[in-house]
Design a protein around this motif. Structure first.
Motif, PDB file in Angstrom:
ATOM      1  N   ALA A 172      41.822  46.257  40.862  1.00 51.61           N
ATOM      2  CA  ALA A 172      42.555  45.642  39.749  1.00 51.61           C
ATOM      3  C   ALA A 172      41.848  44.362  39.315  1.00 51.61           C
ATOM      4  CB  ALA A 172      43.977  45.323  40.185  1.00 51.61           C
ATOM      5  N   SER A 173      41.987  44.002  38.032  1.00 45.16           N
ATOM      6  CA  SER A 173      41.415  42.741  37.569  1.00 45.16           C
ATOM      7  C   SER A 173      42.456  41.963  36.777  1.00 45.16           C
ATOM      8  CB  SER A 173      40.155  42.973  36.729  1.00 45.16           C
ATOM      9  OG  SER A 173      40.466  43.642  35.541  1.00 45.16           O
ATOM     10  N   TYR A 174      42.368  40.636  36.910  1.00 43.91           N
ATOM     11  CA  TYR A 174      43.318  39.726  36.277  1.00 43.91           C
ATOM     12  C   TYR A 174      42.569  38.518  35.743  1.00 43.91           C
ATOM     13  CZ  TYR A 174      46.735  42.486  38.793  1.00 43.91           C
ATOM     14  OH  TYR A 174      47.479  43.522  39.251  1.00 43.91           O
ATOM     15  N   SER A 175      43.056  37.991  34.633  1.00 47.42           N
ATOM     16  CA  SER A 175      42.474  36.767  34.082  1.00 47.42           C
ATOM     17  C   SER A 175      42.823  35.592  34.985  1.00 47.42           C
ATOM     18  CB  SER A 175      43.020  36.506  32.676  1.00 47.42           C
ATOM     19  OG  SER A 175      44.395  36.162  32.756  1.00 47.42           O
ATOM     20  N   ILE A 176      42.132  34.506  34.796  1.00 46.55           N
ATOM     21  CA  ILE A 176      42.418  33.299  35.570  1.00 46.55           C
ATOM     22  C   ILE A 176      43.855  32.850  35.328  1.00 46.55           C
ATOM     23  CG2 ILE A 176      41.879  30.844  35.830  1.00 46.55           C
ATOM     24  CD1 ILE A 176      38.934  31.574  35.374  1.00 46.55           C
ATOM     25  N   LEU A 199      49.521  34.146  41.851  1.00 48.11           N
ATOM     26  CA  LEU A 199      48.624  33.981  42.990  1.00 48.11           C
ATOM     27  C   LEU A 199      49.223  34.470  44.308  1.00 48.11           C
ATOM     28  CD1 LEU A 199      45.879  33.119  43.986  1.00 48.11           C
ATOM     29  CD2 LEU A 199      46.751  30.793  44.244  1.00 48.11           C
ATOM     30  N   SER A 200      50.446  34.081  44.607  1.00 43.92           N
ATOM     31  CA  SER A 200      51.051  34.503  45.878  1.00 43.92           C
ATOM     32  C   SER A 200      51.111  36.021  45.995  1.00 43.92           C
ATOM     33  CB  SER A 200      52.457  33.922  46.027  1.00 43.92           C
ATOM     34  OG  SER A 200      52.391  32.528  46.163  1.00 43.92           O
ATOM     35  N   ALA A 201      51.534  36.685  44.930  1.00 44.47           N
ATOM     36  CA  ALA A 201      51.616  38.148  44.954  1.00 44.47           C
ATOM     37  C   ALA A 201      50.242  38.779  45.085  1.00 44.47           C
ATOM     38  CB  ALA A 201      52.319  38.653  43.698  1.00 44.47           C
ATOM     39  N   LEU A 202      49.240  38.213  44.396  1.00 49.93           N
ATOM     40  CA  LEU A 202      47.889  38.758  44.481  1.00 49.93           C
ATOM     41  C   LEU A 202      47.285  38.552  45.862  1.00 49.93           C
ATOM     42  CD1 LEU A 202      46.514  37.790  40.956  1.00 49.93           C
ATOM     43  CD2 LEU A 202      47.312  40.035  41.747  1.00 49.93           C
ATOM     44  N   ILE A 203      47.581  37.428  46.481  1.00 49.46           N
ATOM     45  CA  ILE A 203      47.111  37.201  47.854  1.00 49.46           C
ATOM     46  C   ILE A 203      47.749  38.210  48.799  1.00 49.46           C
ATOM     47  CG2 ILE A 203      47.234  35.608  49.816  1.00 49.46           C
ATOM     48  CD1 ILE A 203      46.698  33.341  47.785  1.00 49.46           C
ATOM     49  N   ASP A 204      49.032  38.483  48.619  1.00 49.56           N
ATOM     50  CA  ASP A 204      49.696  39.496  49.444  1.00 49.56           C
ATOM     51  C   ASP A 204      49.033  40.861  49.280  1.00 49.56           C
ATOM     52  OD1 ASP A 204      51.490  37.647  50.444  1.00 49.56           O
ATOM     53  OD2 ASP A 204      53.098  38.192  49.033  1.00 49.56           O
ATOM     54  N   ARG A 205      48.680  41.209  48.045  1.00 45.42           N
ATOM     55  CA  ARG A 205      48.012  42.483  47.789  1.00 45.42           C
ATOM     56  C   ARG A 205      46.637  42.522  48.443  1.00 45.42           C
ATOM     57  NH1 ARG A 205      48.868  43.687  41.487  1.00 45.42           N
ATOM     58  NH2 ARG A 205      47.316  45.271  41.981  1.00 45.42           N
ATOM     59  N   ALA A 206      45.896  41.409  48.371  1.00 48.07           N
ATOM     60  CA  ALA A 206      44.588  41.347  49.026  1.00 48.07           C
ATOM     61  C   ALA A 206      44.747  41.464  50.536  1.00 48.07           C
ATOM     62  CB  ALA A 206      43.866  40.050  48.657  1.00 48.07           C
ATOM     63  N   ASP A 209      41.175  45.024  46.806  1.00 49.71           N
ATOM     64  CA  ASP A 209      40.206  44.112  46.192  1.00 49.71           C
ATOM     65  C   ASP A 209      40.709  43.777  44.794  1.00 49.71           C
ATOM     66  OD1 ASP A 209      38.637  44.422  48.392  1.00 49.71           O
ATOM     67  OD2 ASP A 209      36.921  45.244  47.346  1.00 49.71           O
ATOM     68  N   ILE A 210      40.750  42.499  44.470  1.00 45.32           N
ATOM     69  CA  ILE A 210      41.237  42.055  43.165  1.00 45.32           C
ATOM     70  C   ILE A 210      40.156  41.208  42.512  1.00 45.32           C
ATOM     71  CG2 ILE A 210      42.981  40.653  42.006  1.00 45.32           C
ATOM     72  CD1 ILE A 210      44.856  41.483  44.371  1.00 45.32           C
ATOM     73  N   VAL A 211      39.780  41.572  41.296  1.00 47.25           N
ATOM     74  CA  VAL A 211      38.757  40.839  40.552  1.00 47.25           C
ATOM     75  C   VAL A 211      39.448  39.846  39.620  1.00 47.25           C
ATOM     76  CG1 VAL A 211      36.913  41.034  38.838  1.00 47.25           C
ATOM     77  CG2 VAL A 211      37.128  42.745  40.644  1.00 47.25           C
ATOM     78  N   ILE A 212      38.940  38.627  39.603  1.00 47.66           N
ATOM     79  CA  ILE A 212      39.440  37.589  38.704  1.00 47.66           C
ATOM     80  C   ILE A 212      38.411  37.421  37.599  1.00 47.66           C
ATOM     81  CG2 ILE A 212      40.133  35.173  38.500  1.00 47.66           C
ATOM     82  CD1 ILE A 212      40.765  35.353  41.564  1.00 47.66           C
ATOM     83  N   GLY A 267      37.117  37.714  30.156  1.00 49.27           N
ATOM     84  CA  GLY A 267      36.790  39.130  30.256  1.00 49.27           C
ATOM     85  C   GLY A 267      35.651  39.482  31.187  1.00 49.27           C
ATOM     86  N   LYS A 268      34.980  38.488  31.757  1.00 47.14           N
ATOM     87  CA  LYS A 268      33.852  38.749  32.649  1.00 47.14           C
ATOM     88  C   LYS A 268      34.266  38.504  34.095  1.00 47.14           C
ATOM     89  CE  LYS A 268      30.367  37.675  29.259  1.00 47.14           C
ATOM     90  NZ  LYS A 268      29.168  36.946  28.945  1.00 47.14           N
ATOM     91  N   PRO A 269      33.918  39.418  35.011  1.00 49.77           N
ATOM     92  CA  PRO A 269      34.237  39.209  36.423  1.00 49.77           C
ATOM     93  C   PRO A 269      33.644  37.897  36.923  1.00 49.77           C
ATOM     94  CG  PRO A 269      33.439  41.437  36.033  1.00 49.77           C
ATOM     95  CD  PRO A 269      33.219  40.658  34.760  1.00 49.77           C
ATOM     96  N   THR A 270      34.471  37.111  37.595  1.00 49.53           N
ATOM     97  CA  THR A 270      34.054  35.790  38.052  1.00 49.53           C
ATOM     98  C   THR A 270      34.197  35.611  39.563  1.00 49.53           C
ATOM     99  OG1 THR A 270      34.720  34.881  35.935  1.00 49.53           O
ATOM    100  CG2 THR A 270      34.457  33.316  37.714  1.00 49.53           C
ATOM    101  N   ALA A 271      35.270  36.169  40.126  1.00 53.66           N
ATOM    102  CA  ALA A 271      35.546  36.002  41.550  1.00 53.66           C
ATOM    103  C   ALA A 271      36.333  37.207  42.037  1.00 53.66           C
ATOM    104  CB  ALA A 271      36.333  34.724  41.784  1.00 53.66           C
ATOM    105  N   ARG A 272      36.456  37.322  43.364  1.00 57.61           N
ATOM    106  CA  ARG A 272      37.242  38.409  43.952  1.00 57.61           C
ATOM    107  C   ARG A 272      38.153  37.873  45.029  1.00 57.61           C
ATOM    108  NH1 ARG A 272      33.143  42.792  46.024  1.00 57.61           N
ATOM    109  NH2 ARG A 272      34.464  42.350  47.779  1.00 57.61           N
TER     110      ARG A 272
END
Length: 83
Positions: free
Chosen positions: A2-6, A13-20, A25-28, A32-37
């Motif tokens: 999955a990918s999400y904007s900043i 953030l809390s929910a995304l950390i739980d998913r990680a 793997d979650i792309v930030i 529109g460009k991948p920056t972090a995971r």
């Protein structure tokens, strides 16, 4: 993956950390460009952590790490691999 904007990442953030933590793997993205995971981490047995810890211990044993400025520490740690 999955990918999400900043902006969305900040809001969720809390929910995304739980998913990680659960193994996803979650792309930030930034504009529109991948920056972090966000990825799950196994601190005790992660090969990346074990390898980095080994490199750090070896470098410190061979050199005076205390004299390296903090902003240069990452460069210092990996400078043998850059060449």
């Amino acid at each position: 993956m999955a990918s999400y904007s900043i902006a969305t990442t900040k809001d969720r953030l809390s929910a995304l950390i739980d998913r990680a933590r659960a193994g996803e793997d979650i792309v930030i993205t930034n504009r529109g460009k991948p920056t972090a995971r966000l990825v799950p981490v196994d601190v005790d047995g992660s090969p990346d952590v074990v390898a980095a810890t080994g490199r750090l211990r070896a470098r410190i044993a061979g050199h005076g790490a205390a004299s390296i400025p903090v902003h240069r520490f990452g460069d210092w740690l990996y400078e043998d691999e850059a060449g």
